[in-house]
Design a protein around this motif. Structure first.
Motif, mmCIF file in Angstrom:
data_model
loop_
_atom_site.group_PDB
_atom_site.id
_atom_site.type_symbol
_atom_site.label_atom_id
_atom_site.label_comp_id
_atom_site.label_asym_id
_atom_site.label_seq_id
_atom_site.Cartn_x
_atom_site.Cartn_y
_atom_site.Cartn_z
ATOM 1 N N MET A 267 55.555 40.357 33.023
ATOM 2 C CA MET A 267 54.657 40.584 32.329
ATOM 3 C C MET A 267 53.287 39.864 33.504
ATOM 4 S SD MET A 267 51.228 41.291 31.082
ATOM 5 C CE MET A 267 51.381 40.160 29.581
ATOM 6 N N HIS A 268 53.275 38.752 33.527
ATOM 7 C CA HIS A 268 52.021 38.610 33.918
ATOM 8 C C HIS A 268 52.620 38.409 35.752
ATOM 9 C CE1 HIS A 268 50.570 36.138 29.592
ATOM 10 N NE2 HIS A 268 49.945 36.608 30.293
ATOM 11 N N GLU A 269 53.472 37.531 35.311
ATOM 12 C CA GLU A 269 54.232 37.639 36.863
ATOM 13 C C GLU A 269 53.706 39.197 37.761
ATOM 14 O OE1 GLU A 269 57.545 35.954 37.792
ATOM 15 O OE2 GLU A 269 56.999 33.828 36.720
ATOM 16 N N HIS A 270 54.133 40.125 37.228
ATOM 17 C CA HIS A 270 54.391 41.794 38.431
ATOM 18 C C HIS A 270 52.472 41.759 38.056
ATOM 19 C CE1 HIS A 270 58.748 42.799 35.816
ATOM 20 N NE2 HIS A 270 58.155 41.451 36.646
ATOM 21 N N TRP A 271 51.760 41.824 36.785
ATOM 22 C CA TRP A 271 50.326 42.318 36.949
ATOM 23 C C TRP A 271 49.672 41.331 38.251
ATOM 24 C CZ3 TRP A 271 47.370 44.023 32.088
ATOM 25 C CH2 TRP A 271 46.410 43.739 32.656
ATOM 26 N N GLN A 272 50.318 40.104 37.923
ATOM 27 C CA GLN A 272 49.168 39.232 39.950
ATOM 28 C C GLN A 272 50.347 40.054 41.211
ATOM 29 O OE1 GLN A 272 47.344 37.084 39.437
ATOM 30 N NE2 GLN A 272 46.743 36.183 41.239
ATOM 31 N N ALA A 273 50.657 40.771 40.684
ATOM 32 C CA ALA A 273 51.452 40.934 41.772
ATOM 33 C C ALA A 273 51.133 42.001 42.300
ATOM 34 C CB ALA A 273 52.438 41.177 42.137
ATOM 35 N N GLY A 274 50.651 43.059 41.049
ATOM 36 C CA GLY A 274 49.935 44.270 41.708
ATOM 37 C C GLY A 274 48.122 43.611 42.059
ATOM 38 N N ARG A 275 47.566 42.949 41.827
ATOM 39 C CA ARG A 275 46.053 42.125 41.870
ATOM 40 C C ARG A 275 46.180 41.617 43.478
ATOM 41 N NH1 ARG A 275 42.081 41.207 38.922
ATOM 42 N NH2 ARG A 275 41.458 40.123 40.508
ATOM 43 N N LEU A 276 47.640 40.687 43.887
ATOM 44 C CA LEU A 276 47.836 40.480 45.127
ATOM 45 C C LEU A 276 47.858 42.073 45.868
ATOM 46 C CD1 LEU A 276 49.778 37.566 44.421
ATOM 47 C CD2 LEU A 276 47.313 37.846 45.238
ATOM 48 N N ALA A 277 48.848 42.681 45.844
ATOM 49 C CA ALA A 277 48.165 43.753 46.725
ATOM 50 C C ALA A 277 47.507 44.578 47.292
ATOM 51 C CB ALA A 277 49.713 45.438 45.473
ATOM 52 N N VAL A 278 47.376 44.580 45.826
ATOM 53 C CA VAL A 278 45.001 45.548 46.467
ATOM 54 C C VAL A 278 44.719 45.055 47.627
ATOM 55 C CG1 VAL A 278 43.083 45.930 45.421
ATOM 56 C CG2 VAL A 278 44.847 47.110 44.563
ATOM 57 N N ALA A 279 44.679 42.973 47.184
ATOM 58 C CA ALA A 279 44.107 42.286 47.362
ATOM 59 C C ALA A 279 44.710 42.535 49.137
ATOM 60 C CB ALA A 279 43.999 41.055 47.513
ATOM 61 N N GLU A 280 45.430 42.655 49.367
ATOM 62 C CA GLU A 280 46.246 42.739 50.964
ATOM 63 C C GLU A 280 45.794 43.762 51.832
ATOM 64 O OE1 GLU A 280 50.628 41.167 53.201
ATOM 65 O OE2 GLU A 280 49.978 40.931 51.012
ATOM 66 N N THR A 281 45.651 44.779 50.964
ATOM 67 C CA THR A 281 45.795 46.319 51.518
ATOM 68 C C THR A 281 44.650 45.810 51.704
ATOM 69 O OG1 THR A 281 47.522 46.744 50.520
ATOM 70 C CG2 THR A 281 45.458 48.735 50.698
ATOM 71 N N MET A 282 43.483 45.457 50.831
ATOM 72 C CA MET A 282 41.623 46.007 51.618
ATOM 73 C C MET A 282 41.289 44.827 52.731
ATOM 74 S SD MET A 282 40.232 47.905 49.387
ATOM 75 C CE MET A 282 39.133 47.815 49.880
ATOM 76 N N ALA A 283 42.040 44.181 52.473
ATOM 77 C CA ALA A 283 42.068 43.231 53.629
ATOM 78 C C ALA A 283 42.440 43.674 54.528
ATOM 79 C CB ALA A 283 42.904 41.926 53.442
ATOM 80 N N HIS A 284 43.128 44.867 54.899
ATOM 81 C CA HIS A 284 42.978 45.916 56.103
ATOM 82 C C HIS A 284 43.330 46.976 56.136
ATOM 83 C CE1 HIS A 284 46.727 42.481 56.125
ATOM 84 N NE2 HIS A 284 46.384 42.815 57.591
ATOM 85 N N ALA A 285 41.727 47.435 55.295
ATOM 86 C CA ALA A 285 41.059 48.769 54.825
ATOM 87 C C ALA A 285 40.696 49.094 55.649
ATOM 88 C CB ALA A 285 39.910 48.802 53.709
ATOM 89 N N ARG A 286 39.916 48.760 57.127
ATOM 90 C CA ARG A 286 39.623 49.303 57.909
ATOM 91 C C ARG A 286 40.633 49.959 58.691
ATOM 92 N NH1 ARG A 286 41.077 48.480 63.168
ATOM 93 N NH2 ARG A 286 42.374 46.349 62.659
ATOM 94 N N ILE A 287 42.294 49.665 59.326
ATOM 95 C CA ILE A 287 42.743 51.085 59.100
ATOM 96 C C ILE A 287 42.641 52.040 58.403
ATOM 97 C CG2 ILE A 287 45.282 51.407 59.781
ATOM 98 C CD1 ILE A 287 46.099 48.531 59.391
#
Length: 377
Positions: free
Chosen positions: A339-359
């Motif tokens: 559960m904790h690993e999946h939760w953290q993976a979701g947080r990282l996915a948003v962070a990676e997406t926002m890093a390319h938010a300009r697109i």
């Protein structure tokens, strides 16, 4: 494209009139969605409409049924409760060891159920009286009703500060049905119906009709968002099963890959087909706009333009990609560690997406329809 409200803009990402969150089914993998929700709230991105199937419906109801300041407490309480029977303990950091613990944890869930979610029936369904709930499922979902009623303010949810839509399947007709707070009052039954996956969980009765898990027909509620869209929309679609993966090497890989294909294929097919249709219609609109004034006012041209005109949508896909040790049991392995690993993976996915938010931002400002997966570049 309407002017953006600066109060709704996230850092690096102008927000259109509507922001929707689409949550797929996937059982224990739903904690990935919880991580996504938490990270989006920290950006911050204000969500106007949340739609879910199965476990996605549970997370969606927890989201819509709590004020922003209590939202994450409710979601975390649900997941802490669900994983409380399988605590995290030290383990040798090898894939083989992780896979063994993973399968053992899933077997424990099959034996004893999930706290606050479902529990095994004392009498096997084969020995129960035909037609009773006990004869139609291996587990009792009454604990989920109690959990939802405890964690959700149904009056707040139905007052629609955040619109909620959940999908289920009418067993008798085989037809898909969406329950939407814009159309009717929802309660725990509607959420449970969306997640009543047979033969594990029993059907849920609503107004004389009986329903099963919406994932039997479609594992994504994206179509409902697009069909009922009334403004320019940014959609975050959280997929719990990837459509692409490496070839299987073991029999557990086979089970895992079969499930991924089964639950992701219609999601990807629906997403691709609906977005392509919208792009084609936009091309037709562009051509109609170039017609001479006398033709542009022709009744048939006006009727055609009305039929093909749609609001633009930017679809951002956040897809959970499993670890090597996760097999075909990953959707019912409710351990705290996972559960904790999946939760953290979701947080990282948003962070990676926002890093390319300009697109995404450029697409929103241009008023186009397009899909983006910015976590798999």
């Amino acid at each position: 494209m309407a002017d953006m409200d600066p109060r709704r803009s996230a850092p690096g990402l102008p927000l259109p009139d509507t922001v929707a969150l689409v949550l797929q089914g996937g059982g224990a993998l739903g904690s990935y969605q919880a991580g996504v929700i938490e990270a989006l709230s920290e950006v911050p991105i204000e969500v106007d409409w949340v739609a879910g199937i199965s476990i996605g419906a549970v997370n969606a109801a927890l989201f819509a049924g709590n004020p922003p300041e209590r939202r994450m407490d409710a979601i975390r309480t649900f997941w802490d409760t669900a994983s409380s029977a399988l605590p995290s303990f030290p383990i040798w950091p090898l894939d083989a060891a992780r896979e063994a613990v993973h399968e053992w944890s899933a077997a424990m869930v099959m034996a004893v159920g999930v706290p606050g979610f479902f529990s095994p029936r004392l009498v096997p369904p084969t020995l129960a009286f035909p037609g009773t709930p006990e004869a139609l499922s291996f587990y009792d979902s009454t604990p989920l009703r109690e959990t939802l009623d405890r964690l959700i303010d149904w009056d707040l949810l139905n007052s629609c500060p955040v619109r909620l839509s959940v999908g289920a399947v009418d067993i008798a007709s085989g037809n898909f049905r969406y329950f939407d707070t814009q159309d009717e009052r929802l309660d725990a039954r509607h959420i449970m119906a969306s997640g009543a996956l047979p033969p594990g969980l029993p059907p849920v009765e609503i107004d004389g009709r009986f329903y099963w898990d919406g994932g039997l027909v479609s594992n994504t509620p994206l179509t409902h968002i697009l069909d009922r869209q009334q403004a320019d929309t940014l959609v975050f679609q959280v997929d719990l099963f990837p459509s692409e993966a490496a070839l299987p090497r073991t029999i557990t890989d086979v089970a895992a890959r079969e499930k991924e294909i089964r639950f992701s294929s219609r999601t990807r097919q629906i997403s691709n087909e609906r977005l392509k249709l919208r792009q084609d219609r936009q091309m037709v609109c562009n051509l109609l706009d170039r017609l001479p004034a006398d033709l542009a006012q022709d009744p048939e041209v006006l009727a055609l333009k009305e039929r093909v005109s749609e609001y633009p949508v930017s679809l951002v896909q956040l897809i959970y990609r499993a670890n090597a040790w996760e097999g075909g049991s990953r959707d019912f392995e409710f351990s705290q560690r996972s559960m904790h690993e999946h939760w953290q993976a979701g947080r990282l996915a948003v962070a990676e997406t926002m890093a390319h938010a300009r697109i995404v931002a450029e697409n929103i400002l241009d008023g186009k329809t397009a899909a983006f997966d910015l976590t798999h570049r």
